[in-house]
Design a protein around this motif. Structure first.
Motif, mmCIF file in Angstrom:
data_model
loop_
_atom_site.group_PDB
_atom_site.id
_atom_site.type_symbol
_atom_site.label_atom_id
_atom_site.label_comp_id
_atom_site.label_asym_id
_atom_site.label_seq_id
_atom_site.Cartn_x
_atom_site.Cartn_y
_atom_site.Cartn_z
ATOM 1 N N THR A 198 0.834 -1.207 0.000
ATOM 2 C CA THR A 198 0.000 0.000 0.000
ATOM 3 C C THR A 198 0.865 1.253 0.000
ATOM 4 O O THR A 198 0.633 2.197 -0.768
ATOM 5 C CB THR A 198 -0.943 0.009 1.213
ATOM 6 O OG1 THR A 198 -1.780 -1.161 1.161
ATOM 7 C CG2 THR A 198 -1.823 1.256 1.208
ATOM 8 N N THR A 201 2.798 1.543 -3.451
ATOM 9 C CA THR A 201 1.964 2.011 -4.550
ATOM 10 C C THR A 201 1.642 3.500 -4.404
ATOM 11 O O THR A 201 1.632 4.237 -5.393
ATOM 12 C CB THR A 201 0.654 1.209 -4.636
ATOM 13 O OG1 THR A 201 -0.033 1.272 -3.376
ATOM 14 C CG2 THR A 201 0.928 -0.238 -4.991
ATOM 15 N N GLU A 202 1.378 3.952 -3.154
ATOM 16 C CA GLU A 202 1.115 5.372 -2.944
ATOM 17 C C GLU A 202 2.358 6.209 -3.264
ATOM 18 O O GLU A 202 2.262 7.290 -3.874
ATOM 19 C CB GLU A 202 0.676 5.606 -1.494
ATOM 20 C CG GLU A 202 0.425 7.062 -1.139
ATOM 21 C CD GLU A 202 -0.724 7.683 -1.931
ATOM 22 O OE1 GLU A 202 -0.794 8.931 -1.969
ATOM 23 O OE2 GLU A 202 -1.515 6.926 -2.539
ATOM 24 N N ARG A 205 2.714 6.485 -6.979
ATOM 25 C CA ARG A 205 1.728 7.426 -7.514
ATOM 26 C C ARG A 205 2.159 8.862 -7.253
ATOM 27 O O ARG A 205 2.053 9.727 -8.127
ATOM 28 C CB ARG A 205 0.349 7.164 -6.890
ATOM 29 C CG ARG A 205 -0.436 6.071 -7.565
ATOM 30 C CD ARG A 205 -1.915 6.151 -7.215
ATOM 31 N NE ARG A 205 -2.159 5.960 -5.787
ATOM 32 C CZ ARG A 205 -2.418 4.788 -5.226
ATOM 33 N NH1 ARG A 205 -2.478 3.707 -5.993
ATOM 34 N NH2 ARG A 205 -2.621 4.695 -3.943
ATOM 35 N N ARG A 206 2.639 9.149 -6.027
ATOM 36 C CA ARG A 206 3.078 10.502 -5.693
ATOM 37 C C ARG A 206 4.257 10.940 -6.570
ATOM 38 O O ARG A 206 4.412 12.130 -6.856
ATOM 39 C CB ARG A 206 3.488 10.571 -4.220
ATOM 40 C CG ARG A 206 2.361 10.383 -3.233
ATOM 41 C CD ARG A 206 1.471 11.622 -3.173
ATOM 42 N NE ARG A 206 0.480 11.499 -2.123
ATOM 43 C CZ ARG A 206 0.660 11.920 -0.876
ATOM 44 N NH1 ARG A 206 1.794 12.512 -0.537
ATOM 45 N NH2 ARG A 206 -0.282 11.756 0.027
ATOM 46 N N LEU A 230 7.455 8.168 2.423
ATOM 47 C CA LEU A 230 6.212 8.722 1.907
ATOM 48 C C LEU A 230 5.801 9.967 2.689
ATOM 49 O O LEU A 230 5.414 10.987 2.103
ATOM 50 C CB LEU A 230 5.109 7.659 1.982
ATOM 51 C CG LEU A 230 3.757 8.005 1.374
ATOM 52 C CD1 LEU A 230 3.894 8.333 -0.104
ATOM 53 C CD2 LEU A 230 2.780 6.837 1.569
#
Length: 696
Positions: A198, A201-202, A205-206, A230
């Motif tokens: 999770t 993937t975040e 994307r960022r 992150l």
């Protein structure tokens, strides 16, 4: 024996881009010019390199990679490409003509990497080359299209990220796979699993799937978890969100990723990062200490701080035969340059950079005629990018032109002996135009210019420079320059076939230089050239006596480059006096030495001599092949046989006798086979030829 090209090694695994690569492979069969475009950090260069390795077997003469990111002067575009292709730059003709002629009969793929700052020059170049070379294909990478005729543009998008296609498995997503591959290289037990998918993937994307940003983030796993990265990245994005309202979001994202990496550096690392941005290409530790130390960065800390930047993947570190070297990738170099501007240190650091390479050039000049000649040849070719930057600083900064003359003149051997003659002429003419008042520095630059022009076969230009040097030297009281200009005028006279004038001028140079410390470019070349004049006049014993003395001096001092020329002329003397076996041995010795240098003129002279020896030995077909190989390289790198009667008469006689023995058709077939040889192939063929030769 066709050259198979040159590609950088792929240092890391390639992830994703399967469909893009398949499309590009197909487009390469349909289009002769493809430009791969995309934003900075998206992986244009890496994609082009992967494609090149996949298709390299398609091209009979290989795939050739030319990096343009460090090139700032469009006028040097041709020189950069010819250097990457292994072509020595000796001809006085237009660079585009020389390059186009070399490519005309070859089937290859040429990769021009990072063209965006040279778009106009690259567009004109690609059009000319493609018009002239029917079997050439060009793959360019650029942040914008070249807008050249026949160009096909292929955009490299960011990697797909989780969520682009809801049906995709996040574990097989391109961006996630890249992060996992780079993360496991940093932390060997790291794996993308159910616990961190999770956050990964975040994060991807960022970072908008930009490979450089993902790779920078992966490096931080040495000290942070994915969740911590992150969180920190989100803070950095908030800080930089308003930096530019007009910039594309992905540009902001990449900048944020680099800025975030910058923030995580220690203050000393940030300062060194900024200061290292003045280097072009790679550099050594000594250079970093000399240029970058000072204020908050003492010299004895440079190595440790470099280590920190290497650990953070800001600096690349790689071994060479001369020791470890370092490099900033160009995106990070540009970022560091912006910080250097903010610090107000750019001009000071560029001047210190120039001073370091001036000192290095002077050291190399002083040591050139000694036992480490091959070392200095290799070293100064390796520093070519930084030398260009130093010269550009001198010639574009008011008040620095005089130092530019000093730097250019100290590197006379780089221009004459190392394959950069045309580039040296361009720089020297530019510098001499900027400084017209007579001075010792200008006198030296003039005789260097005369030396290079004579090597190119530009006799009128060589004489003009030598005579101007003599006039200026008398005015400023520079007796050394007077002698060197005399020697250069003697060289021109020899090549023009004026034996009487050449004997007088070269004799004066030898008399005044004999017993002195300056072996090169004063004493030794004059001895070799005078021995050639004596040979042409049939004074074989006198010529051989000079050459024996020259070889002895070279042996005592460890000099190789001029020694190879002395062996070459010795071979001519032995051949002229009927000692064919000794002529072959001497020619072989000359070529073996020349393997260490990119000395095109010396190599083709030896091969012309070898062709005549083969003809005398009853090998006319081999003679024709050697003539074709030598003449092809002559035309590429300079005026064949210098346009000098001293060399052209014998060459024409050799061709005539060879055709008489085997006929025009057989001669043309063997000759054409030779024209396909690269310079390296030619040396290998010639040495194999000599090894196989049965001496009586």
């Amino acid at each position: 024996m066709a050259a198979r090209g040159h590609l950088p090694v792929e240092l890391t695994s390639f992830v994703g881009r399967t469909r893009l690569l398949a499309s590009l492979r197909q487009r390469l069969q349909e289009h002769r010019l493809i430009t791969v475009t995309g934003i900075g950090g998206v992986g244009k260069s890496r994609t082009a390199l992967r494609l090149a390795h996949q298709v390299r077997q398609r091209y009979r003469h290989g795939v050739w990679y030319v990096e343009l990111a460090r090139l700032q002067d469009p006028a040097m575009l041709y020189h950069t490409i010819t250097a990457a292709l292994g072509i020595a730059d000796q001809s006085p003709r237009e660079g585009a003509d020389t390059l186009a002629e070399w490519l005309a009969e070859r089937e290859l793929l040429l990769i021009l990497d990072t063209c965006e700052h040279l778009v106009d020059a690259c567009a004109h170049l690609t059009q000319k080359l493609l018009d002239t070379a029917p079997h050439l294909r060009i793959l360019a990478t650029s942040r914008r299209s070249l807008n050249a005729p026949g160009e096909y543009t292929a955009s490299v998008p960011p990697l797909t990220v989780p969520g682009d296609n809801p049906s995709d498995n996040p574990f097989t997503n391109e961006a996630v796979e890249l992060f996992g591959a780079r993360a496991s290289a940093v932390v060997p037990d790291f794996a993308v699993d159910e616990d961190n998918i999770t956050a990964v993937t975040e994060l991807c994307r960022r970072l908008d799937g930009i490979p450089l940003a993902i790779e920078l983030a992966a490096v931080r796993l040495r000290t942070l978890s994915v969740e911590q990265i992150l969180a920190l990245l989100a803070d950095r994005f908030s800080l930089l969100a308003g930096a530019s309202r007009t910039a594309l979001p992905r540009h902001q994202t990449l900048r944020a990723a680099i800025g975030w990496s910058h923030e995580l550096c220690e203050p000393a690392e940030r300062l060194l990062w900024a200061r290292l941005s003045v280097f072009a290409g790679d550099f050594e530790l000594e250079a970093a200490r000399h240029v970058c130390a000072g204020d908050a960065l003492p010299s004895d800390r440079i190595l440790d701080v470099i280590g920190g930047l290497v650990d953070k993947s800001v600096l690349l570190s790689f071994p060479t035969p001369a020791g470890q070297r370092y490099r900033l990738i160009d995106t990070l170099r540009q970022y560091g340059g912006e910080w250097l501007d903010k610090l107000g240190e750019t001009q000071d650091l560029r001047r210190r950079h120039r001073d370091y390479y001036l000192q290095l050039a002077e050291r190399s000049e002083h040591s050139w005629s000694g036992p480490r000649q091959v070392h200095w040849y290799t070293r100064m070719r390796q520093e070519h990018d930084n030398i260009r930057v130093a010269l550009d600083f001198c010639l574009s900064t008011p008040g620095e032109e005089q130092v530019g003359l000093e730097l250019l003149s100290a590197l006379w051997f780089l221009w004459v002996a190392c394959g950069f003659a045309r580039e040296g002429v361009i720089y020297l003419e530019r510098a001499l135009k900027a400084i017209s008042a007579p001075s010792r520095e200008r006198c030296k630059a003039l005789w260097v210019l005369a030396y290079i022009r004579s090597a190119q076969g530009d006799m009128a230009g060589a004489l003009a420079a030598a005579e101007q040097c003599s006039t200026d030297a008398v005015r400023v009281g520079d007796s050394g320059a007077v002698l060197l200009s005399t020697k250069m005028q003697g060289t021109a006279a020899m090549l023009q076939g004026d034996a009487k004038k050449a004997t007088a001028l070269l004799g004066v140079a030898i008399e005044f230089h004999r017993g002195g410390r300056e072996l090169n470019p004063g004493l030794l070349p004059a001895i070799v050239e005078l021995s050639m004049v004596l040979l042409a006049q049939g004074e074989f014993e006198e010529a051989e006596t000079l050459l024996v003395d020259c070889l002895q001096v070279c042996q005592e001092r460890g000099e190789l480059w001029l020694r190879s020329y002395a062996w070459y002329v010795s071979s001519l003397v032995h051949r002229a006096t009927g000692r064919r076996d000794e002529a072959l041995v001497a020619c072989k010795e000359a070529l073996r030495i020349k393997q260490h240098f990119h000395d095109v003129l010396g190599i083709v002279l030896c091969v012309d001599n070898l062709a005549t020896l083969n003809l005398q030995a009853g090998e006319p077909e081999r003679t024709a092949t050697l003539l074709g190989a030598a003449q092809s390289n002559w035309r590429t790198f300079g005026l064949p046989q210098f346009g000098s009667p001293f060399f052209t008469t014998e060459h024409e006689q050799c061709v005539k006798e060879c055709k008489k023995l085997i006929g025009d058709a057989t001669y043309d077939e063997a000759y054409t086979a030779g024209t396909r040889f690269s310079l390296g192939d030619l040396v290998e063929y010639a040495l194999d030829d000599l090894d196989d030769f049965h001496l009586d």
